[in-house]
Write an enzyme that holds these catalytic residues in place. Structure first.
Site, mmCIF file in Angstrom:
data_model
loop_
_atom_site.group_PDB
_atom_site.id
_atom_site.type_symbol
_atom_site.label_atom_id
_atom_site.label_comp_id
_atom_site.label_asym_id
_atom_site.label_seq_id
_atom_site.Cartn_x
_atom_site.Cartn_y
_atom_site.Cartn_z
ATOM 1 C CD GLU A 38 -2.463 1.794 0.384
ATOM 2 O OE1 GLU A 38 -2.420 3.016 0.150
ATOM 3 O OE2 GLU A 38 -3.154 0.984 -0.280
ATOM 4 C CB ALA A 51 -25.108 0.935 -1.896
ATOM 5 N NE ARG A 203 -17.909 11.067 -3.186
ATOM 6 C CZ ARG A 203 -17.107 10.093 -3.584
ATOM 7 N NH1 ARG A 203 -17.621 9.031 -4.164
ATOM 8 N NH2 ARG A 203 -15.817 10.149 -3.381
ATOM 9 C CG ASP A 319 -12.535 1.505 -9.473
ATOM 10 O OD1 ASP A 319 -13.490 0.943 -10.039
ATOM 11 O OD2 ASP A 319 -12.684 2.334 -8.568
#
Length: 436
Positions: A38, A51, A203, A319
């Site tokens: 990471e 969701a 958002r 992604d």
């Protein structure tokens, strides 16, 4: 080590986001050794809420039941049997906006069956499922190159910005929309970089009581979509946190001027300006946002889809492989499906003889790429189109309520009516045909 015990595969996962950790848990459950590399100093996920569809939850169960348990611990399933899509532009009064005869574009049985949660909370609970002994995640590891030494009989060598290196039998790039693994995998190809979707999103979350005052108790108590020219809003309550999550999407004709920096400061006034002419209920809700907010540019792989998701013993997933705009709410769903296929195929490689593992790993990744490409790239395309439809920019639907409903239900059906076992069987057959 006993002579009859084969050593575990060594899998390197680039990226410690949602898909990277899910893939890790699925592989660990199958007895495969994993290290996450990471680039950040801690595991963190931006964004307010998201969701998961029913098919995503089924994938989680097959990948590792603890993943689904983690989701249901922090998530909330909308109890309503239908999804509702309202006109956010036409009604001129709040009363009209709440009247189904005036404001409702269409409703549909909620075939996607979403469970919503806060992204950061879900990531935290997922991370707690990793082995307590540590060593699974290495931080501050920014990948700068990799070399697959398959022909020399060696492993894949990863090089990081801090000057260190690591070796692995196979590498899974789960490093997001601006994936470096994708760049290194595809080289000088247009698909190496994600493209600007010409959509931005504001958002944030607002108090649940304020949302109820703006939209009415009925809408504030359930997930809703409000459509309009060049803008639309997705919103839903998170009552366990006493907040109402909203995402305001706005079309942008211009090119994004900030390169890969897709997150920049913005303001409530800018968001309200994008809603000029919209109904008072929408503007009142957005006026509840903090004065200073964040604006996100949405990038995806629509313009230049990847020609492959794998080369040698390196692949991309989620992604990194097929970044989607969020308008179907199913981009992460396809990433979970990716992880499931990869875990299943790598388990098969590990179960086989030690001799010949490297080419079988290559075969497994080729099978994964072949099986996952059509569905994942269809979703990227359909998500762009459905986003335009919500903003009255999709000519086949225009502003026609009946056409809206048909378009939505047809596409949602393709997402949810999907046979995961058939997908896995197809991947296994593809793998066997390559190996044999």
């Amino acid at each position: 080590m006993a002579a009859n015990v084969k050593p575990s595969l060594d899998v390197a996962i680039v990226g410690g986001g949602i898909i990277g950790i899910m893939a890790t848990l699925g592989l660990l459950r199958r007895g495969i050794r994993v290290t996450i590399y990471e680039r950040a100093a801690v595991l963190a996920d931006i964004g307010a809420a998201f969701a998961f569809t029913a098919i995503a939850r089924e994938s989680m169960q097959l990948l590792d039941p603890s993943i689904l348990e983690a989701l249901m611990h922090v998530g909330m399933k909308d109890p309503n049997p239908t999804s509702e899509y309202w006109d956010g532009f036409g009604p001129r009064t709040k009363e009209a906006a709440e009247d189904p005869e005036t404001g409702l574009m269409f409703d549909s049985l909620d075939s996607l069956d979403f469970v919503a949660c806060l992204r950061a909370h879900f990531l935290q609970v997922l991370a707690k499922q990793l082995p307590e002994s540590g060593g699974v995640v290495e931080f501050n590891k920014q990948l700068v190159s990799f070399t697959d030494k398959l022909e020399e009989g060696g492993k894949v060598v990863l090089s990081f910005a801090d000057g260190t290196t690591a070796e692995a039998d196979v590498v899974l790039g789960c490093d997001g929309v601006h994936s470096f693994t994708r760049k290194a995998l595809l080289g000088d190809h247009p698909a190496s970089n994600a493209g600007y979707s010409h959509k931005i999103v504001y958002r944030s979350m607002v108090p649940l009581a304020g949302a109820s005052a703006a939209l009415g108790a009925y809408k504030a108590g359930r997930a809703t979509m409000h459509t309009g020219p060049n803008a639309h809003m997705v919103s839903y309550p998170l009552p366990m946190h006493n907040v109402y999550n909203l995402s305001l999407f706005v079309h942008d004709d211009k090119e994004w001027p900030h390169d890969r920096n897709s997150v920049i400061p913005s303001s409530r006034d800018e968001a309200l300006k994008a809603l000029e002419g919209f109904g008072p209920h929408i503007r009142e809700l957005v006026a509840l946002l903090p004065e200073q907010i964040t604006k996100y540019a949405i990038f995806d792989t629509y313009d230049n889809p990847a020609p492959t998701y794998a080369k040698g013993r390196v692949c991309i997933a989620g992604d990194a492989a097929h970044a989607s705009s969020p308008f179907h709410g199913a981009g992460t769903t396809t990433g979970v499906e990716d992880a499931l296929v990869l875990a299943d195929l790598l388990e098969r490689v590990q179960a086989g003889p030690l001799e010949g593992r490297p080419p079988r790993l290559e075969a497994a990744l080729r099978a994964y790429s072949s099986v996952r490409m059509e569905r994942s790239q269809w979703l990227v395309k359909s998500s762009r189109e459905i986003g335009d439809m919500y903003q009255f920019r999709y000519p086949p639907a225009g502003k026609d309520k009946a056409k809206f409903k048909v378009e939505f239900e047809t596409r949602a059906g393709k997402i949810c009516d999907f046979d995961l076992n058939a997908m896995l069987n197809k991947a296994r057959k593809e793998y066997s045909s390559i190996v044999n």
